[in-house]
Design a protein around this motif. Structure first.
Motif, short mmCIF file in Angstrom:
data_model
loop_
_atom_site.label_atom_id
_atom_site.label_comp_id
_atom_site.label_asym_id
_atom_site.label_seq_id
_atom_site.Cartn_x
_atom_site.Cartn_y
_atom_site.Cartn_z
N ARG A 1 28.10 74.22 -40.73
CA ARG A 1 29.35 74.98 -40.81
C ARG A 1 30.57 74.08 -40.90
NH1 ARG A 1 30.00 78.21 -35.67
NH2 ARG A 1 29.42 76.15 -34.84
N GLN B 1 41.55 67.78 -36.13
CA GLN B 1 40.83 69.01 -35.84
C GLN B 1 39.57 69.11 -36.68
OE1 GLN B 1 43.89 72.11 -36.47
NE2 GLN B 1 43.84 72.40 -34.25
N VAL C 1 37.37 71.50 -38.81
CA VAL C 1 37.54 72.75 -39.55
C VAL C 1 36.23 73.07 -40.27
CG1 VAL C 1 40.03 72.53 -39.86
CG2 VAL C 1 38.50 71.50 -41.54
N HIS D 1 33.44 76.58 -41.82
CA HIS D 1 33.21 77.92 -42.36
C HIS D 1 32.92 78.89 -41.22
CE1 HIS D 1 32.93 75.80 -46.17
NE2 HIS D 1 32.03 75.00 -45.63
N MET E 1 34.58 79.51 -38.56
CA MET E 1 34.87 79.00 -37.22
C MET E 1 36.34 78.65 -37.12
SD MET E 1 33.02 75.23 -37.66
CE MET E 1 33.73 74.49 -36.20
N GLU E 2 36.91 78.79 -35.94
CA GLU E 2 38.29 78.42 -35.72
C GLU E 2 38.42 76.90 -35.63
OE1 GLU E 2 40.04 80.31 -32.37
OE2 GLU E 2 39.68 82.35 -33.10
N ALA E 3 39.55 76.39 -36.11
CA ALA E 3 39.80 74.95 -36.01
C ALA E 3 39.90 74.57 -34.53
CB ALA E 3 41.08 74.59 -36.74
N VAL E 4 39.24 73.48 -34.17
CA VAL E 4 39.28 73.02 -32.77
C VAL E 4 39.64 71.53 -32.76
CG1 VAL E 4 37.64 74.72 -31.92
CG2 VAL E 4 36.80 72.53 -32.79
N ASN E 5 40.35 71.10 -31.73
CA ASN E 5 40.70 69.70 -31.61
C ASN E 5 39.46 68.85 -31.40
OD1 ASN E 5 43.36 70.44 -31.85
ND2 ASN E 5 43.82 70.27 -29.67
#
Length: 384
Positions: free
Chosen positions: A17, A321, A323, A325, A327-331
């Motif tokens: 993902r 971050q 990034v 498919h 999924m929310e962007a996370v640090n």
């Protein structure tokens, strides 16, 4: 630290993902209200050029630094840290030791014409020229050893025309030069690769401001010149650079822009990285590519002097971050510049990095001869 980094990268690679790593950095101009796009973006040779592009909200934007320019800045940064991280920087020097160029300044990386012309000297320095030439994305481990920026910023063999056309171009050169360039590369899908790192800086909500430069000479005052008379040439003191000049014609004046916001975006494609083969140590190779890419970003992120009139001051830290498919962007893990230097140094050593290599280019070599010829032709050109 290095083992943790390898594990962090492996988790990202193993998750289909995950598309890549991205960061956004917001800037303001040191001039606060205006910024200057690259020459020729909005006006070139006295002609208006439509260098702006329209955003979905109807406002206009202009590119301040392109993909290629950003890549060149990142590659140039390597020269400052090559000794510290053991980077295999190839430095072309003349017989007196003066620097001519380096491997990170070659536009097509290991497929560049300058690299081809130096084949004999590269092989003499122990660099496996032919094996590097034949590298494909299916196994790029040799690139990671000798030309690590090639997977990151891409490569392609630009001179792959048919043999007859190539032979025609080489007729005027001596045998050694012709042999260095003839039949260099085959057209093959795996013999090229798109860049993994894409980066640019864009100003949005822009409006033009024409800058009509003039000059006041307090001693000579206004003199007849090509600008005031419209003639192709001028003689007398004005030809020596003396005298006042009226504002440049509106149609030829450089253009700055006011802006609403300036944003830099950096992206490392892990989808692209997954398509590479790395031989026996894929996890080490993947971690090294990611670490080097992040290091180059960190080395150049705060180098905001793009050109006169475009001195940018970072307002945010450009957090990395993850990034992907659906999924929310996370640090992502926050590795410092020092951490990345250590990781790149250790991983580089594990794949054979042994620091910069000086390659002497004699005056009577293929590259030396081409360099002299090109210099002579430039000197013979009539600047008028």
């Amino acid at each position: 630290m290095t083992n943790r980094f390898i594990e962090d990268v492996a988790k990202l690679i193993d998750d289909p993902r995950v598309a890549g790593l991205r960061s956004h950095t917001t800037y303001e101009s040191a001039l606060a209200r205006t910024v200057t796009p690259p020459a020729g973006t909005l006006r070139s040779d006295g002609r208006d050029v439509e260098g702006e592009f329209e955003l979905p909200d109807g406002t206009k934007a202009v590119t301040l630094d392109t993909w290629g320019s950003q890549a060149s800045r990142m590659e140039s940064a390597i020269e400052q840290v090559a000794d510290d991280i053991g980077y295999p920087l190839i430095r072309f020097v003349d017989e007196e030791g003066a620097l001519l160029t380096t491997s990170v300044r070659l536009s097509h990386r290991h497929a560049d014409a300058t690299w081809r012309a130096a084949r004999k000297q590269l092989e003499g320095a122990g660099i496996p020229f032919l094996r590097l030439r034949d590298v494909t994305a299916q196994d790029a481990s040799l690139l990671l050893r000798w030309f690590p920026t090639a997977p990151i910023f891409g490569w392609w063999h630009s001179h792959t025309a048919n043999a007859q056309k190539e032979a025609k171009k080489l007729e005027k050169y001596d045998k050694e030069t012709a042999e260095a360039f003839a039949g260099y590369a085959r057209v093959h899908a795996d013999s090229r690769s798109a860049r993994l790192v894409t980066s640019e800086i864009v100003a949005t909500d822009v409006h033009r401001r024409v800058r009509r430069a003039a000059r006041v000479d307090t001693l000579f005052g206004p003199l007849k010149s090509s600008r005031s008379t419209g003639s192709a040439k001028s003689d007398g003191p004005s030809a020596l650079g003396l005298g006042s000049l009226p504002p440049v014609e509106f149609s030829k004046a450089p253009i700055d822009v006011s802006y609403g916001a300036i944003e830099g975006t950096w992206f490392l494609s892990l989808t692209g990285l997954r398509r590479f083969g790395w031989g026996a140590n894929p996890k080490i190779a993947q971690a090294l590519v990611v670490a080097l890419a992040l290091l180059l970003r960190e080395l150049t992120r705060l180098d905001g002097r793009l050109r006169a009139g475009t001195e940018l001051i970072a307002q945010t830290n450009g957090q990395i971050q993850v990034v992907g498919h659906g999924m929310e962007a996370v640090n992502w893990s926050d590795y410092s510049l020092g951490d990345l230097m250590d990781v790149v140094r250790e991983l580089g050593a594990s794949v054979g990095w042994d620091g910069p290599v000086d390659v002497v280019i004699p005056a009577d070599s293929v590259l030396g001869g081409l360099f002299k010829t090109a210099d002579r032709e430039a000197g013979e050109t009539d600047p008028s």
